[in-house]
Design an enzyme around this catalytic site. Structure first.
Site, PDB file in Angstrom:
ATOM      1  N   ASP A 146      35.055  41.563  32.454  1.00 41.53           N
ATOM      2  CA  ASP A 146      34.497  40.458  31.663  1.00 41.53           C
ATOM      3  C   ASP A 146      33.315  39.912  32.459  1.00 41.53           C
ATOM      4  OD1 ASP A 146      33.766  38.077  30.483  1.00 41.53           O
ATOM      5  OD2 ASP A 146      35.779  37.221  30.451  1.00 41.53           O
ATOM      6  N   GLU A 147      32.119  40.326  32.107  1.00 42.86           N
ATOM      7  CA  GLU A 147      30.929  40.013  32.892  1.00 42.86           C
ATOM      8  C   GLU A 147      30.618  38.530  32.980  1.00 42.86           C
ATOM      9  OE1 GLU A 147      27.881  42.435  31.190  1.00 42.86           O
ATOM     10  OE2 GLU A 147      28.809  44.281  31.900  1.00 42.86           O
ATOM     11  N   TYR A 148      31.263  37.713  32.161  1.00 46.44           N
ATOM     12  CA  TYR A 148      30.994  36.283  32.190  1.00 46.44           C
ATOM     13  C   TYR A 148      31.998  35.532  33.056  1.00 46.44           C
ATOM     14  CZ  TYR A 148      27.955  37.612  28.412  1.00 46.44           C
ATOM     15  OH  TYR A 148      26.982  38.229  27.674  1.00 46.44           O
TER      16      TYR A 148
END
Length: 169
Positions: free
Chosen positions: A113-115
């Site tokens: 989850d890049e965020y």
């Protein structure tokens, strides 16, 4: 699967260069790029930003090697990939963790989850544990002596769990 992993083996020198590219961090071993070009160099447009945090890919590659080994038990293959995909990545993680007392932490990273930028993400810590423990297992299977710091580091990584929500975090 073997050919995809061979792509990484063939680009190990770039992975070692990437680990060394983090000024002041003293990273060692093989740190594979988040987005790899034909040469094996990092081509992520945001590498200086978000792409720089996507370090779990290194452990993901070692996990893929573990799954291939378990499916095939091809000892000759394991012997070829061990130096770069297992020993090299384990060396990276041992140099990458930050110690706080008896706990090892992976701070300032991003899980799939890049965020979700932060530290000690359960996915990253879990797959890094698998990387370190499989490097140990592979060394023993090949008659080599594993670095004892691999298992020590693996067992010192926390897998955080939120009891209120009933989920790993």
């Amino acid at each position: 699967a073997a050919s995809l992993l061979q792509y990484r083996v063939d680009r190990e020198p770039e992975a070692r260069a990437k680990a060394l590219s983090y000024a002041g961090k003293n990273y060692r071993g093989a740190m594979f790029p988040w987005e790899s070009g034909a040469t094996g160099s990092e081509v992520c447009p945001g590498w200086a930003g978000t792409g720089q945090l996507e370090q779990h890919i290194t452990a993901d590659i070692a996990f893929a090697a573990q799954q291939h080994w378990y499916a095939t038990r091809d000892r000759a293959w394991l012997q070829r990939v061990y130096p770069s995909l297992l020993r090299g990545t384990a060396e990276f993680w041992v140099s990458r963790v930050e110690w706080g007392g008896e706990s090892a932490h992976i701070n300032h990273g991003s899980p799939p989850d890049e965020y979700a930028v932060g530290g000690d993400g359960v996915y990253t810590n879990f797959v890094v544990q698998r990387n370190l423990l499989f490097a140990t297992e592979a060394a023993l299977a090949l008659g080599e002596t594993p670095d004892p710091s691999w298992a020590v580091t693996a067992h010192a990584l926390p897998l955080l769990f939120d009891r209120t929500l009933g989920i790993h975090t």
